[in-house]
Design a protein around this motif. Structure first.
Motif, PDB file in Angstrom:
ATOM      1  N   GLN A 110       0.840  -1.185   0.000  1.00  0.00           N
ATOM      2  CA  GLN A 110       0.000   0.000   0.000  1.00  0.00           C
ATOM      3  C   GLN A 110       0.882   1.244   0.000  1.00  0.00           C
ATOM      4  N   VAL A 111       0.567   2.164  -0.880  1.00  0.00           N
ATOM      5  CA  VAL A 111       1.262   3.445  -0.946  1.00  0.00           C
ATOM      6  C   VAL A 111       0.228   4.540  -0.766  1.00  0.00           C
ATOM      7  N   ALA A 112       0.386   5.325   0.289  1.00  0.00           N
ATOM      8  CA  ALA A 112      -0.570   6.381   0.624  1.00  0.00           C
ATOM      9  C   ALA A 112      -1.994   5.837   0.671  1.00  0.00           C
ATOM     10  N   GLY A 113      -2.131   4.627   1.221  1.00  0.00           N
ATOM     11  CA  GLY A 113      -3.438   4.019   1.383  1.00  0.00           C
ATOM     12  C   GLY A 113      -3.965   3.304   0.163  1.00  0.00           C
ATOM     13  N   GLN A 114      -3.249   3.364  -0.959  1.00  0.00           N
ATOM     14  CA  GLN A 114      -3.675   2.718  -2.194  1.00  0.00           C
ATOM     15  C   GLN A 114      -3.042   1.335  -2.294  1.00  0.00           C
ATOM     16  N   ASP A 115      -3.879   0.295  -2.370  1.00  0.00           N
ATOM     17  CA  ASP A 115      -3.393  -1.076  -2.510  1.00  0.00           C
ATOM     18  C   ASP A 115      -3.051  -1.320  -3.974  1.00  0.00           C
ATOM     19  N   LEU A 116      -1.747  -1.493  -4.258  1.00  0.00           N
ATOM     20  CA  LEU A 116      -1.329  -1.636  -5.652  1.00  0.00           C
ATOM     21  C   LEU A 116      -1.881  -2.901  -6.300  1.00  0.00           C
ATOM     22  N   GLY A 117      -2.134  -3.910  -5.485  1.00  0.00           N
ATOM     23  CA  GLY A 117      -2.658  -5.157  -6.033  1.00  0.00           C
ATOM     24  C   GLY A 117      -4.071  -5.039  -6.561  1.00  0.00           C
ATOM     25  N   GLN A 118      -4.755  -3.965  -6.218  1.00  0.00           N
ATOM     26  CA  GLN A 118      -6.131  -3.746  -6.680  1.00  0.00           C
ATOM     27  C   GLN A 118      -6.206  -2.922  -7.961  1.00  0.00           C
ATOM     28  N   LEU A 119      -5.043  -2.482  -8.454  1.00  0.00           N
ATOM     29  CA  LEU A 119      -5.028  -1.630  -9.645  1.00  0.00           C
ATOM     30  C   LEU A 119      -4.840  -2.448 -10.916  1.00  0.00           C
ATOM     31  N   SER A 120      -5.510  -2.022 -11.990  1.00  0.00           N
ATOM     32  CA  SER A 120      -5.298  -2.629 -13.300  1.00  0.00           C
ATOM     33  C   SER A 120      -3.971  -2.147 -13.870  1.00  0.00           C
ATOM     34  N   GLU A 121      -3.550  -2.745 -14.974  1.00  0.00           N
ATOM     35  CA  GLU A 121      -2.293  -2.333 -15.607  1.00  0.00           C
ATOM     36  C   GLU A 121      -2.334  -0.865 -16.015  1.00  0.00           C
ATOM     37  N   SER A 122      -3.448  -0.414 -16.568  1.00  0.00           N
ATOM     38  CA  SER A 122      -3.543   0.986 -16.977  1.00  0.00           C
ATOM     39  C   SER A 122      -3.551   1.909 -15.764  1.00  0.00           C
ATOM     40  N   GLN A 123      -4.200   1.489 -14.687  1.00  0.00           N
ATOM     41  CA  GLN A 123      -4.196   2.284 -13.462  1.00  0.00           C
ATOM     42  C   GLN A 123      -2.794   2.340 -12.853  1.00  0.00           C
ATOM     43  N   LEU A 124      -2.061   1.219 -12.890  1.00  0.00           N
ATOM     44  CA  LEU A 124      -0.690   1.200 -12.403  1.00  0.00           C
ATOM     45  C   LEU A 124       0.192   2.138 -13.210  1.00  0.00           C
ATOM     46  N   ALA A 125       0.013   2.135 -14.520  1.00  0.00           N
ATOM     47  CA  ALA A 125       0.809   3.016 -15.379  1.00  0.00           C
ATOM     48  C   ALA A 125       0.542   4.474 -15.025  1.00  0.00           C
ATOM     49  N   GLY A 126      -0.719   4.814 -14.811  1.00  0.00           N
ATOM     50  CA  GLY A 126      -1.056   6.172 -14.422  1.00  0.00           C
ATOM     51  C   GLY A 126      -0.497   6.529 -13.064  1.00  0.00           C
ATOM     52  N   TRP A 127      -0.533   5.568 -12.141  1.00  0.00           N
ATOM     53  CA  TRP A 127       0.014   5.807 -10.804  1.00  0.00           C
ATOM     54  C   TRP A 127       1.519   6.027 -10.866  1.00  0.00           C
ATOM     55  N   ARG A 128       2.228   5.242 -11.704  1.00  0.00           N
ATOM     56  CA  ARG A 128       3.678   5.429 -11.835  1.00  0.00           C
ATOM     57  C   ARG A 128       4.008   6.808 -12.394  1.00  0.00           C
ATOM     58  N   ARG A 129       3.167   7.307 -13.273  1.00  0.00           N
ATOM     59  CA  ARG A 129       3.418   8.627 -13.853  1.00  0.00           C
ATOM     60  C   ARG A 129       3.291   9.735 -12.819  1.00  0.00           C
ATOM     61  N   SER A 130       2.344   9.589 -11.893  1.00  0.00           N
ATOM     62  CA  SER A 130       2.039  10.707 -11.004  1.00  0.00           C
ATOM     63  C   SER A 130       2.352  10.456  -9.532  1.00  0.00           C
ATOM     64  N   GLY A 131       2.420   9.191  -9.115  1.00  0.00           N
ATOM     65  CA  GLY A 131       2.538   8.901  -7.693  1.00  0.00           C
ATOM     66  C   GLY A 131       3.944   8.721  -7.173  1.00  0.00           C
ATOM     67  N   ILE A 132       4.867   8.348  -8.056  1.00  0.00           N
ATOM     68  CA  ILE A 132       6.227   8.061  -7.606  1.00  0.00           C
ATOM     69  C   ILE A 132       7.242   8.698  -8.552  1.00  0.00           C
ATOM     70  N   GLY A 133       8.457   8.847  -8.033  1.00  0.00           N
ATOM     71  CA  GLY A 133       9.596   9.242  -8.852  1.00  0.00           C
ATOM     72  C   GLY A 133      10.620   8.123  -8.792  1.00  0.00           C
ATOM     73  N   LEU A 134      11.186   7.763  -9.926  1.00  0.00           N
ATOM     74  CA  LEU A 134      12.157   6.672 -10.012  1.00  0.00           C
ATOM     75  C   LEU A 134      13.520   7.221 -10.414  1.00  0.00           C
ATOM     76  N   ILE A 135      14.561   6.782  -9.688  1.00  0.00           N
ATOM     77  CA  ILE A 135      15.940   7.187  -9.996  1.00  0.00           C
ATOM     78  C   ILE A 135      16.774   5.916 -10.087  1.00  0.00           C
ATOM     79  N   PHE A 136      17.519   5.783 -11.181  1.00  0.00           N
ATOM     80  CA  PHE A 136      18.278   4.567 -11.435  1.00  0.00           C
ATOM     81  C   PHE A 136      19.780   4.843 -11.439  1.00  0.00           C
ATOM     82  N   GLN A 137      20.557   3.780 -11.218  1.00  0.00           N
ATOM     83  CA  GLN A 137      22.014   3.914 -11.233  1.00  0.00           C
ATOM     84  C   GLN A 137      22.516   4.347 -12.603  1.00  0.00           C
ATOM     85  N   GLN A 138      21.903   3.830 -13.668  1.00  0.00           N
ATOM     86  CA  GLN A 138      22.360   4.131 -15.025  1.00  0.00           C
ATOM     87  C   GLN A 138      21.604   5.298 -15.661  1.00  0.00           C
TER      88      GLN A 138
END
Length: 222
Positions: free
Chosen positions: A63-91
């Motif tokens: 759960q992130v900010a009360g949102q259970d990721l397992g309850q989200l569809s693929e399109s909902q997950l994609a939207g959540w990744r765009r707005s809910g988190i920031g990703l930083i990678f080594q490369q």
């Protein structure tokens, strides 16, 4: 901010299932920072990918900010990744065909949160003002990682996930990038979960845990 309960993940191999995560429980408070440590192959990146919604667990919940990721569809997950988190990678993972300015704005535009005033402040704070028209291949490693930080923070995400963000930098550049990241996150009350091999880097974060044999334990009693 982040609540993980009884998380399990395994991968199929010719020899049968390979358990990677075996009953992970973790709570990370809003605005705090946590270093996730462990040997190579211990499952740190796997856990990060599950939290980012890039892979699915076998069982358990995230759960992130009360949102259970397992309850989200693929399109909902994609939207959540765009707005809910920031990703930083080594490369870095910058887009080679885009200028520094466009790389910085990329995530925020996808999230519908592009704020030119905030981007201008990030650009100045990250020391990128004179580099906006350059392309990633024209930058040093430290400069590219600063762009990656700016891209991840431009949409003001509530949670930042960082996978060895200073692992490919020399110590001086690593210290500078880490200091900037922590300052900016603290000002925005943004939560940070960082995978790192470096005790020096981990010591700069508020909490440290170690992943070993598929389970988490405090790295230093915290």
């Amino acid at each position: 901010m982040l609540k993980i309960q009884n998380l399990h993940k395994s991968y199929s191999t010719p020899q049968g299932p390979l358990p990677v995560l075996q009953g992970i429980d973790l709570n990370v408070a809003r605005g705090s920072s946590l270093a996730l440590m462990g040997e190579s192959g211990s499952g740190k990146s796997t856990l990060l990918h599950l939290i980012a919604g890039l892979d699915q667990a076998d069982s358990g919940s995230i759960q992130v900010a009360g949102q259970d990721l397992g309850q989200l569809s693929e399109s909902q997950l994609a939207g959540w990744r765009r707005s809910g988190i920031g990703l930083i990678f080594q490369q870095f993972n910058l887009i080679s065909s885009l200028s520094v300015a466009d790389n910085l704005a990329f995530q925020a535009r996808l999230a519908g949160r592009h704020d030119r005033h905030w981007q201008a402040e990030l650009t100045q704070r990250l020391g990128l003002t004179q580099l906006l028209e350059r392309y990633p291949e024209q930058l040093s490693g430290g400069q590219q990682q600063r762009v990656a930080l700016g891209r991840a923070l431009a949409a003001r995400p509530a949670l930042v996930l960082a996978d060895e963000p200073t692992g490919s930098l020399d110590e001086a550049s690593s210290n500078e990038v880490l200091q900037l990241l922590l300052e900016l996150l603290d000002e925005q009350a943004t939560t940070l979960l960082m995978v790192t091999h470096s005790p020096r880097v981990a010591a700069r974060l508020q909490r440290r845990v170690t992943l070993s044999n598929g389970r988490l334990a405090p790295a230093d009693g915290l």
